[in-house]
Design an enzyme around this catalytic site. Structure first.
Site, PDB file in Angstrom:
ATOM      1  N   GLN A 131      32.345  47.887  36.570  1.00  0.00           N
ATOM      2  CA  GLN A 131      31.017  48.009  35.939  1.00  0.00           C
ATOM      3  C   GLN A 131      29.942  48.368  36.969  1.00  0.00           C
ATOM      4  O   GLN A 131      29.122  49.257  36.736  1.00  0.00           O
ATOM      5  CB  GLN A 131      30.651  46.686  35.241  1.00  0.00           C
ATOM      6  CG  GLN A 131      29.390  46.810  34.395  1.00  0.00           C
ATOM      7  CD  GLN A 131      28.822  45.460  33.943  1.00  0.00           C
ATOM      8  OE1 GLN A 131      29.290  44.400  34.340  1.00  0.00           O
ATOM      9  NE2 GLN A 131      27.795  45.520  33.116  1.00  0.00           N
ATOM     10  N   ARG A 169      43.037  50.554  40.551  1.00  0.00           N
ATOM     11  CA  ARG A 169      43.391  51.309  39.336  1.00  0.00           C
ATOM     12  C   ARG A 169      43.282  52.802  39.636  1.00  0.00           C
ATOM     13  O   ARG A 169      42.513  53.204  40.507  1.00  0.00           O
ATOM     14  CB  ARG A 169      42.422  50.988  38.200  1.00  0.00           C
ATOM     15  CG  ARG A 169      42.571  49.588  37.655  1.00  0.00           C
ATOM     16  CD  ARG A 169      41.687  49.384  36.444  1.00  0.00           C
ATOM     17  NE  ARG A 169      40.276  49.284  36.779  1.00  0.00           N
ATOM     18  CZ  ARG A 169      39.292  49.415  35.897  1.00  0.00           C
ATOM     19  NH1 ARG A 169      39.562  49.688  34.632  1.00  0.00           N
ATOM     20  NH2 ARG A 169      38.032  49.289  36.264  1.00  0.00           N
ATOM     21  N   LEU A 223      35.745  51.433  40.432  1.00  0.00           N
ATOM     22  CA  LEU A 223      35.844  51.915  39.050  1.00  0.00           C
ATOM     23  C   LEU A 223      35.347  50.873  38.038  1.00  0.00           C
ATOM     24  O   LEU A 223      35.440  51.076  36.837  1.00  0.00           O
ATOM     25  CB  LEU A 223      37.290  52.321  38.724  1.00  0.00           C
ATOM     26  CG  LEU A 223      37.904  53.356  39.681  1.00  0.00           C
ATOM     27  CD1 LEU A 223      39.231  53.872  39.132  1.00  0.00           C
ATOM     28  CD2 LEU A 223      36.963  54.527  39.947  1.00  0.00           C
ATOM     29  N   TYR A 254      36.413  31.015  39.600  1.00  0.00           N
ATOM     30  CA  TYR A 254      35.601  32.179  39.997  1.00  0.00           C
ATOM     31  C   TYR A 254      34.407  31.722  40.842  1.00  0.00           C
ATOM     32  O   TYR A 254      34.146  32.270  41.925  1.00  0.00           O
ATOM     33  CB  TYR A 254      35.141  32.902  38.732  1.00  0.00           C
ATOM     34  CG  TYR A 254      34.145  34.012  38.969  1.00  0.00           C
ATOM     35  CD1 TYR A 254      34.534  35.206  39.575  1.00  0.00           C
ATOM     36  CD2 TYR A 254      32.810  33.874  38.576  1.00  0.00           C
ATOM     37  CE1 TYR A 254      33.616  36.233  39.777  1.00  0.00           C
ATOM     38  CE2 TYR A 254      31.898  34.887  38.768  1.00  0.00           C
ATOM     39  CZ  TYR A 254      32.299  36.068  39.369  1.00  0.00           C
ATOM     40  OH  TYR A 254      31.393  37.089  39.572  1.00  0.00           O
ATOM     41  N   GLY A 283      36.715  48.373  44.570  1.00  0.00           N
ATOM     42  CA  GLY A 283      36.493  48.036  43.154  1.00  0.00           C
ATOM     43  C   GLY A 283      35.518  49.001  42.493  1.00  0.00           C
ATOM     44  O   GLY A 283      34.756  48.639  41.595  1.00  0.00           O
ATOM     45  N   ASP A 319      39.824  51.878  44.518  1.00  0.00           N
ATOM     46  CA  ASP A 319      40.125  50.842  43.520  1.00  0.00           C
ATOM     47  C   ASP A 319      41.644  50.718  43.455  1.00  0.00           C
ATOM     48  O   ASP A 319      42.376  51.616  43.902  1.00  0.00           O
ATOM     49  CB  ASP A 319      39.563  51.235  42.139  1.00  0.00           C
ATOM     50  CG  ASP A 319      39.344  50.037  41.222  1.00  0.00           C
ATOM     51  OD1 ASP A 319      38.173  49.673  40.965  1.00  0.00           O
ATOM     52  OD2 ASP A 319      40.351  49.446  40.744  1.00  0.00           O
ATOM     53  N   LYS A 370      33.376  32.387  44.880  1.00  0.00           N
ATOM     54  CA  LYS A 370      32.099  32.974  45.305  1.00  0.00           C
ATOM     55  C   LYS A 370      31.404  32.088  46.338  1.00  0.00           C
ATOM     56  O   LYS A 370      30.768  32.588  47.263  1.00  0.00           O
ATOM     57  CB  LYS A 370      31.199  33.217  44.086  1.00  0.00           C
ATOM     58  CG  LYS A 370      31.698  34.332  43.187  1.00  0.00           C
ATOM     59  CD  LYS A 370      31.654  35.672  43.923  1.00  0.00           C
ATOM     60  CE  LYS A 370      32.305  36.798  43.171  1.00  0.00           C
ATOM     61  NZ  LYS A 370      32.337  38.059  43.917  1.00  0.00           N
TER      62      LYS A 370
HETATM   63  P1  NAD Z   1      34.592  44.756  37.360  1.00  0.00           P
HETATM   64  O1  NAD Z   1      35.618  43.813  36.893  1.00  0.00           O
HETATM   65  O2  NAD Z   1      33.911  45.634  36.385  1.00  0.00           O
HETATM   66  O3  NAD Z   1      35.185  45.679  38.519  1.00  0.00           O
HETATM   67  C1  NAD Z   1      36.001  45.151  39.535  1.00  0.00           C
HETATM   68  C2  NAD Z   1      36.925  46.257  39.999  1.00  0.00           C
HETATM   69  O4  NAD Z   1      37.780  45.683  41.003  1.00  0.00           O
HETATM   70  C3  NAD Z   1      37.833  46.814  38.899  1.00  0.00           C
HETATM   71  O5  NAD Z   1      37.665  48.208  38.812  1.00  0.00           O
HETATM   72  C4  NAD Z   1      39.240  46.436  39.345  1.00  0.00           C
HETATM   73  O6  NAD Z   1      40.204  47.423  39.047  1.00  0.00           O
HETATM   74  C5  NAD Z   1      39.045  46.285  40.852  1.00  0.00           C
HETATM   75  N1  NAD Z   1      40.065  45.450  41.478  1.00  0.00           N
HETATM   76  C6  NAD Z   1      40.661  44.326  41.005  1.00  0.00           C
HETATM   77  N2  NAD Z   1      41.585  43.893  41.880  1.00  0.00           N
HETATM   78  C7  NAD Z   1      41.567  44.746  42.930  1.00  0.00           C
HETATM   79  C8  NAD Z   1      42.275  44.825  44.157  1.00  0.00           C
HETATM   80  N3  NAD Z   1      43.253  43.954  44.474  1.00  0.00           N
HETATM   81  N4  NAD Z   1      41.978  45.832  45.019  1.00  0.00           N
HETATM   82  C9  NAD Z   1      41.026  46.746  44.714  1.00  0.00           C
HETATM   83  N5  NAD Z   1      40.335  46.735  43.556  1.00  0.00           N
HETATM   84  C10 NAD Z   1      40.598  45.737  42.688  1.00  0.00           C
HETATM   85  O7  NAD Z   1      33.514  43.886  38.186  1.00  0.00           O
HETATM   86  P2  NAD Z   1      31.991  44.227  38.463  1.00  0.00           P
HETATM   87  O8  NAD Z   1      31.208  43.688  37.333  1.00  0.00           O
HETATM   88  O9  NAD Z   1      31.830  45.641  38.871  1.00  0.00           O
HETATM   89  O10 NAD Z   1      31.735  43.242  39.694  1.00  0.00           O
HETATM   90  C11 NAD Z   1      31.712  43.670  41.039  1.00  0.00           C
HETATM   91  C12 NAD Z   1      31.337  42.487  41.912  1.00  0.00           C
HETATM   92  O11 NAD Z   1      30.075  41.943  41.502  1.00  0.00           O
HETATM   93  C13 NAD Z   1      32.332  41.317  41.846  1.00  0.00           C
HETATM   94  O12 NAD Z   1      32.387  40.696  43.106  1.00  0.00           O
HETATM   95  C14 NAD Z   1      31.693  40.367  40.860  1.00  0.00           C
HETATM   96  O13 NAD Z   1      32.076  39.035  41.082  1.00  0.00           O
HETATM   97  C15 NAD Z   1      30.219  40.564  41.191  1.00  0.00           C
HETATM   98  N6  NAD Z   1      29.352  40.171  40.079  1.00  0.00           N
HETATM   99  C16 NAD Z   1      29.307  40.897  38.925  1.00  0.00           C
HETATM  100  C17 NAD Z   1      28.470  40.495  37.887  1.00  0.00           C
HETATM  101  C18 NAD Z   1      28.382  41.256  36.598  1.00  0.00           C
HETATM  102  O14 NAD Z   1      27.715  40.782  35.659  1.00  0.00           O
HETATM  103  N7  NAD Z   1      29.002  42.414  36.485  1.00  0.00           N
HETATM  104  C19 NAD Z   1      27.678  39.346  38.040  1.00  0.00           C
HETATM  105  C20 NAD Z   1      27.785  38.603  39.206  1.00  0.00           C
HETATM  106  C21 NAD Z   1      28.601  39.043  40.247  1.00  0.00           C
HETATM  107  N1  SER Z   2      28.845  38.287  35.006  1.00  0.00           N
HETATM  108  C1  SER Z   2      29.720  37.494  35.800  1.00  0.00           C
HETATM  109  C2  SER Z   2      30.701  36.760  34.943  1.00  0.00           C
HETATM  110  O1  SER Z   2      30.331  36.416  33.849  1.00  0.00           O
HETATM  111  C3  SER Z   2      28.918  36.488  36.592  1.00  0.00           C
HETATM  112  O2  SER Z   2      29.368  36.513  37.882  1.00  0.00           O
HETATM  113  O3  SER Z   2      31.783  36.518  35.396  1.00  0.00           O
END
Ligand code: NAD
Ligand code: SER
Length: 320
Positions: free
Chosen positions: A17, A41, A15, A146, A13, A39, A150
């Site tokens: 955030q 994508r 690519l 979601y 994943g 990824d 988790k």
């Molecule tokens: P994001 O949605 O920005 O990135 C997720 C990436 O996963 C995307 O680039 C997408 O293309 C890729 N993806 C989706 N399905 C896929 C698959 N089958 N195989 C491979 N790649 C795949 O998410 P993020 O914000 O970077 O979050 C990363 C992790 O951190 C996640 O587990 C998310 O739950 C966790 N998280 C994020 C936040 C936040 O605020 N960003 C907060 C809490 C937890």
């Molecule tokens: N930032 C994430 C969301 O809102 C929390 O895991 O889904």
């Protein structure tokens, strides 16, 4: 344990955030070739693709995953691939398939190949019955799919550690705020989108109520925490290994709108709650992160003012 002597890092994943900035930080630490971004994508001009090795890989394809681990001599996986809360509630089956199925793929490969794993959790593990200042340990009854995925991820992490000795660690990230990549379909995205809207249009329609308070964190703090957790000696990691609470700062939607208005003249914000209000209301206002402080020395650096300054100067300099 074929992979135990392998030292390269795989980021799933990548690519998204977090991946966009984690890959950059890991490549700066270990060298570009040591970090394989992956990824589902394909974005040919993405910095993670241009800046080092990249593999197209879906985390629900276990055979392809095993192949990449072997071919690329992987020893550690940062497993970021997931479907976030707002997108997940629109398609709960997909959310469960990717989040739980993907984590099982990674943990099974870890068991077979002796990999170390980072698999993040979220404040979404808490449900409406949790205290508003959420402790590390309390009943986890999330209402979103979601959040449920988790909770399962945290339990799987603990099981694989106890049954198979797989060293898997995670953080319950708060809402993460950054400017290098767009937020990926979560409930906390308003705290990112507000900066883009302020600089582009001078106005933002916020999708939660003004009094909505959630735990948040600037990305630089989150990346530092992630690397610190993975660098910590194994005997310092306690029972929170599947998902350490991590506190950055906590503010209401009105407070971030005021902080943006103080920096962007004429900025206005309206509050027009949609379905995401429900998800936000089910999460805590803040979290107690004393376990992370005690076990691996966590300390946040960015408060609301510091993150607003960093966001605005980051967005302004990236648009030049
Ligand atoms: P994001 O949605 O920005 O990135 C997720 C990436 O996963 C995307 O680039 C997408 O293309 C890729 N993806 C989706 N399905 C896929 C698959 N089958 N195989 C491979 N790649 C795949 O998410 P993020 O914000 O970077 O979050 C990363 C992790 O951190 C996640 O587990 C998310 O739950 C966790 N998280 C994020 C936040 C936040 O605020 N960003 C907060 C809490 C937890
Ligand atoms: N930032 C994430 C969301 O809102 C929390 O895991 O889904």
């Amino acid at each position: 344990m074929a992979g135990a002597t392998n030292s390269r890092i795989l980021v799933t994943g990548a690519l998204g955030q977090i991946g966009t900035e984690l890959v950059e930080a890991l490549r700066a630490l270990h060298g570009a070739d040591a970090v394989v971004a992956s990824d589902v994508r394909d974005i040919p001009d993405h910095p993670c693709v241009v800046g080092g090795p990249y593999r197209h890989l879906s985390v629900i394809d276990a055979d392809a995953f095993d192949e990449v681990v072997t071919e690329e001599s992987i020893g550690t996986v940062y497993h970021l691939a997931a479907i976030l809360s707002a997108t997940g509630e629109k398609n709960p089956e997909l959310c469960e398939r990717i989040n739980v199925g993907g984590t099982v793929t990674v943990l099974e490969a870890a068991r077979k190949h002796g990999l170390r794993v980072y698999a993040p959790s979220s404040i979404a593990v808490f449900g409406p019955d949790a205290p508003k200042h959420a402790p590390q340990v309390c009943p986890l009854n999330p209402t979103t799919m979601y959040g449920k995925t988790k909770v399962t991820g945290e339990r799987l992490a603990m099981n694989y550690w106890k049954q198979y000795g797989v060293d898997v660690r995670g953080i319950r990230y708060p809402g993460l705020i950054s400017y290098k990549a767009p937020a990926g379909g979560g409930t906390t995205d308003y705290a990112v989108d507000i900066f883009h809207a302020a600089l582009e249009n001078g106005h933002y329609d916020c999708f939660v109520r003004s009094d909505t308070r959630l735990p948040m964190m600037y990305m630089e703090d989150a990346i530092r925490a992630t690397i610190a957790l993975m660098d910590a000696p194994v005997d310092s990691i306690g029972d929170a290994r599947g998902g350490y609470n991590l506190s950055g700062c906590s503010f209401t939607a009105a407070e971030i709108a005021d902080a943006v208005a103080a920096r962007v003249p004429e900025f206005t914000c309206d509050f027009k709650p949609d379905v995401r209000q429900e998800y936000a209301d089910s999460w805590p206002d803040s979290v107690d992160d004393s376990a992370a402080k005690q076990d691996w020395g966590w300390k946040a650096e960015y408060d609301l003012d510091a993150l607003c300054d960093a966001m605005i100067s980051g967005l302004q300099s990236s648009s030049i």
